[in-house]
Design a protein around this motif. Structure first.
Motif, PDB file in Angstrom:
ATOM      1  N   LEU A  99       0.818  -1.213   0.000  1.00  0.00           N
ATOM      2  CA  LEU A  99       0.000   0.000   0.000  1.00  0.00           C
ATOM      3  C   LEU A  99       0.851   1.262   0.000  1.00  0.00           C
ATOM      4  O   LEU A  99       0.537   2.238  -0.690  1.00  0.00           O
ATOM      5  CB  LEU A  99      -0.932  -0.006   1.214  1.00  0.00           C
ATOM      6  N   VAL A 100       1.931   1.256   0.777  1.00  0.00           N
ATOM      7  CA  VAL A 100       2.817   2.416   0.834  1.00  0.00           C
ATOM      8  C   VAL A 100       3.406   2.701  -0.549  1.00  0.00           C
ATOM      9  O   VAL A 100       3.433   3.856  -1.010  1.00  0.00           O
ATOM     10  CB  VAL A 100       3.940   2.194   1.862  1.00  0.00           C
ATOM     11  N   ASN A 101       3.874   1.658  -1.229  1.00  0.00           N
ATOM     12  CA  ASN A 101       4.476   1.845  -2.554  1.00  0.00           C
ATOM     13  C   ASN A 101       3.424   2.198  -3.603  1.00  0.00           C
ATOM     14  O   ASN A 101       3.703   2.973  -4.526  1.00  0.00           O
ATOM     15  CB  ASN A 101       5.239   0.579  -2.956  1.00  0.00           C
ATOM     16  N   THR A 102       2.222   1.655  -3.464  1.00  0.00           N
ATOM     17  CA  THR A 102       1.147   1.991  -4.396  1.00  0.00           C
ATOM     18  C   THR A 102       0.728   3.438  -4.242  1.00  0.00           C
ATOM     19  O   THR A 102       0.476   4.138  -5.235  1.00  0.00           O
ATOM     20  CB  THR A 102      -0.057   1.055  -4.161  1.00  0.00           C
ATOM     21  N   ALA A 103       0.657   3.913  -3.010  1.00  0.00           N
ATOM     22  CA  ALA A 103       0.236   5.296  -2.754  1.00  0.00           C
ATOM     23  C   ALA A 103       1.164   6.303  -3.407  1.00  0.00           C
ATOM     24  O   ALA A 103       0.742   7.407  -3.766  1.00  0.00           O
ATOM     25  CB  ALA A 103       0.158   5.538  -1.247  1.00  0.00           C
ATOM     26  N   GLN A 104       2.418   5.933  -3.593  1.00  0.00           N
ATOM     27  CA  GLN A 104       3.397   6.852  -4.172  1.00  0.00           C
ATOM     28  C   GLN A 104       3.172   7.084  -5.660  1.00  0.00           C
ATOM     29  O   GLN A 104       3.646   8.070  -6.220  1.00  0.00           O
ATOM     30  CB  GLN A 104       4.810   6.319  -3.933  1.00  0.00           C
ATOM     31  N   ILE A 105       2.437   6.184  -6.321  1.00  0.00           N
ATOM     32  CA  ILE A 105       2.280   6.296  -7.779  1.00  0.00           C
ATOM     33  C   ILE A 105       0.834   6.410  -8.237  1.00  0.00           C
ATOM     34  O   ILE A 105       0.586   6.743  -9.397  1.00  0.00           O
ATOM     35  CB  ILE A 105       2.926   5.086  -8.498  1.00  0.00           C
ATOM     36  N   GLN A 106      -0.139   6.169  -7.347  1.00  0.00           N
ATOM     37  CA  GLN A 106      -1.510   6.081  -7.828  1.00  0.00           C
ATOM     38  C   GLN A 106      -2.137   7.425  -8.156  1.00  0.00           C
ATOM     39  O   GLN A 106      -3.204   7.467  -8.772  1.00  0.00           O
ATOM     40  CB  GLN A 106      -2.382   5.308  -6.835  1.00  0.00           C
ATOM     41  N   THR A 107      -1.490   8.512  -7.796  1.00  0.00           N
ATOM     42  CA  THR A 107      -2.010   9.835  -8.179  1.00  0.00           C
ATOM     43  C   THR A 107      -1.461  10.289  -9.527  1.00  0.00           C
ATOM     44  O   THR A 107      -1.853  11.350 -10.026  1.00  0.00           O
ATOM     45  CB  THR A 107      -1.665  10.876  -7.108  1.00  0.00           C
ATOM     46  N   ASN A 108      -0.554   9.521 -10.131  1.00  0.00           N
ATOM     47  CA  ASN A 108      -0.018   9.876 -11.441  1.00  0.00           C
ATOM     48  C   ASN A 108      -1.108   9.788 -12.510  1.00  0.00           C
ATOM     49  O   ASN A 108      -1.973   8.895 -12.470  1.00  0.00           O
ATOM     50  CB  ASN A 108       1.135   8.935 -11.824  1.00  0.00           C
ATOM     51  N   THR A 109      -1.062  10.671 -13.464  1.00  0.00           N
ATOM     52  CA  THR A 109      -2.014  10.639 -14.579  1.00  0.00           C
ATOM     53  C   THR A 109      -1.688   9.463 -15.488  1.00  0.00           C
ATOM     54  O   THR A 109      -0.537   9.313 -15.913  1.00  0.00           O
ATOM     55  CB  THR A 109      -1.953  11.942 -15.385  1.00  0.00           C
ATOM     56  N   GLN A 158      -4.685   2.986 -16.149  1.00  0.00           N
ATOM     57  CA  GLN A 158      -5.686   3.314 -15.141  1.00  0.00           C
ATOM     58  C   GLN A 158      -6.139   2.016 -14.485  1.00  0.00           C
ATOM     59  O   GLN A 158      -6.456   1.036 -15.170  1.00  0.00           O
ATOM     60  CB  GLN A 158      -6.892   4.021 -15.764  1.00  0.00           C
ATOM     61  N   SER A 159      -6.158   2.017 -13.175  1.00  0.00           N
ATOM     62  CA  SER A 159      -6.512   0.811 -12.430  1.00  0.00           C
ATOM     63  C   SER A 159      -7.596   1.136 -11.422  1.00  0.00           C
ATOM     64  O   SER A 159      -7.504   2.112 -10.679  1.00  0.00           O
ATOM     65  CB  SER A 159      -5.276   0.248 -11.711  1.00  0.00           C
ATOM     66  N   ILE A 160      -8.626   0.303 -11.399  1.00  0.00           N
ATOM     67  CA  ILE A 160      -9.700   0.427 -10.414  1.00  0.00           C
ATOM     68  C   ILE A 160      -9.635  -0.815  -9.530  1.00  0.00           C
ATOM     69  O   ILE A 160      -9.901  -1.936  -9.994  1.00  0.00           O
ATOM     70  CB  ILE A 160     -11.072   0.541 -11.088  1.00  0.00           C
ATOM     71  N   PHE A 161      -9.275  -0.631  -8.274  1.00  0.00           N
ATOM     72  CA  PHE A 161      -9.086  -1.752  -7.358  1.00  0.00           C
ATOM     73  C   PHE A 161     -10.333  -1.909  -6.486  1.00  0.00           C
ATOM     74  O   PHE A 161     -10.702  -1.016  -5.738  1.00  0.00           O
ATOM     75  CB  PHE A 161      -7.855  -1.511  -6.483  1.00  0.00           C
ATOM     76  N   LEU A 162     -10.986  -3.066  -6.588  1.00  0.00           N
ATOM     77  CA  LEU A 162     -12.232  -3.309  -5.867  1.00  0.00           C
ATOM     78  C   LEU A 162     -12.060  -4.245  -4.679  1.00  0.00           C
ATOM     79  O   LEU A 162     -12.963  -4.363  -3.851  1.00  0.00           O
ATOM     80  CB  LEU A 162     -13.297  -3.875  -6.822  1.00  0.00           C
ATOM     81  N   GLY A 163     -10.947  -4.961  -4.611  1.00  0.00           N
ATOM     82  CA  GLY A 163     -10.663  -5.775  -3.435  1.00  0.00           C
ATOM     83  C   GLY A 163     -11.404  -7.100  -3.404  1.00  0.00           C
ATOM     84  O   GLY A 163     -11.844  -7.643  -4.416  1.00  0.00           O
ATOM     85  N   GLU A 164     -11.584  -7.594  -2.183  1.00  0.00           N
ATOM     86  CA  GLU A 164     -12.047  -8.961  -1.982  1.00  0.00           C
ATOM     87  C   GLU A 164     -13.561  -9.103  -2.040  1.00  0.00           C
ATOM     88  O   GLU A 164     -14.315  -8.146  -1.879  1.00  0.00           O
ATOM     89  CB  GLU A 164     -11.547  -9.461  -0.625  1.00  0.00           C
ATOM     90  N   SER A 165     -13.987 -10.340  -2.314  1.00  0.00           N
ATOM     91  CA  SER A 165     -15.375 -10.799  -2.154  1.00  0.00           C
ATOM     92  C   SER A 165     -16.389  -9.925  -2.894  1.00  0.00           C
ATOM     93  O   SER A 165     -17.350  -9.425  -2.312  1.00  0.00           O
ATOM     94  CB  SER A 165     -15.716 -10.861  -0.658  1.00  0.00           C
TER      95      SER A 165
END
Length: 299
Positions: free
Chosen positions: A165-175, A210-217
């Motif tokens: 999550l920490v590493n994802t947060a660093q890049i997920q605001t990129n266009t 562009q990635s939309i992460f919806l998670g589990e179940s």
């Protein structure tokens, strides 16, 4: 009731260290390496400190030390030797052992210390591929052999999730720079093993999609909305224990017939993906044997 495993069998030590039970017995008899407690029925049992010592001994042997020499050292001296070795080498196997110790002892500080040492030498991607993936695979085997309990798996999984999550947060605001498809990442109903899909989210974002992460179940009918919003959609899922193997092909057929459109597709990886019947798929459904295979496809 406390179901945390603090008493280990010799088979548990074998599973966790890779040292055969027969060899452990010989080391006990010949060198007094470990001091098991015997039950009323004369069965050896061990505590977590015995596991720690055995993992350290295994590292020393892997780096040229003889068991006859190691046996003359006390636990503090063995720990010091291990520290000296690990400051000189880049040892993925040592890191995996340290993470296993962290898991068995619920030692969060050891996890973070080991991770920071790795990150001083490697990228996050290298840490995940070279250390976390083998660790996760080992944890799966330890689970199957009843060497660990759910609390162990949950503890170590949560810490790994934090790092993703920490590493994802660093890049997920990129266009996004790639606009040919939108990835929708999800897990099917009752599937809770998120580590693989979380890391794939990181990689997909890193590549500019562009990635939309919806998670589990996630109920499968919830996917329909995305084909109505986006022109091109790639659904990506990770099947570890769900769908139930008996319902696996029915699930795929349901997605194929009721969710996918001409401009959408389904990619599946995970342990169960290889059990999907090819007759249930079409050109829009693709299975992958590993995370690396998906990354290669994207590259």
């Amino acid at each position: 009731m406390n179901n945390i495993k603090t008493v280990l069998s010799i088979k548990d030590l074998e599973n966790l260290s890779g040292i055969k039970a027969h060899t452990i017995r010989i080391w006990e008899k010949r060198y007094n390496l470990l001091e098991p407690v015997r039950t009323d029925t004369n069965i050896r049992t061990y505590d977590v400190s015995s596991l720690t010592k055995l993992l350290n001994v295994t590292l020393l042997i892997n780096h040229g030390y003889k068991i006859s020499k190691i046996s003359k050292y006390n636990s503090e001296q063995i720990s010091q030797l291990v520290k000296e070795i690990t400051t000189k080498i880049n040892s993925n196997s040592h890191a995996i052992s340290a993470f296993k110790r962290s898991m068995m002892e619920f030692d969060q500080a050891l996890f973070f210390r080991t991770y920071d040492e790795l990150l001083a030498q490697k990228s996050f991607r290298e840490v995940f591929y070279q250390v976390f993936i083998p660790l996760i695979e080992e944890i799966g085997l330890l689970w199957q052999t009843n060497t660990i309990v759910p609390a162990h798996e949950h503890f170590i999984s949560y810490l790994i999730k934090q790092k993703i999550l920490v590493n994802t947060a660093q890049i997920q605001t990129n266009t996004p720079s790639r606009t040919d498809t939108v990835f929708v990442l999800y897990l099917p109903m009752h599937e809770i093993h998120e580590l693989g899909i979380m890391y794939l989210n990181y990689e997909i974002l890193s590549m500019g999609y562009q990635s939309i992460f919806l998670g589990e179940s996630l109920p499968v009918e919830n996917l329909k909305e995305f084909t109505q919003i986006f022109e091109d959609v790639t659904f990506l899922s990770y099947f570890t224990v769900e769908p139930n193997p008996e319902e696996l092909d029915h699930y795929i057929v349901n997605v194929r017939d009721n969710i996918l459109t001409s401009n959408s597709r389904l990619w599946v990886t995970g342990r169960l993906a290889m059990h999907i019947n090819p007759k249930s798929t079409n050109d829009q459904i693709k299975t992958f044997s590993s995370i690396a295979e998906i990354i290669n496809e994207l590259s």
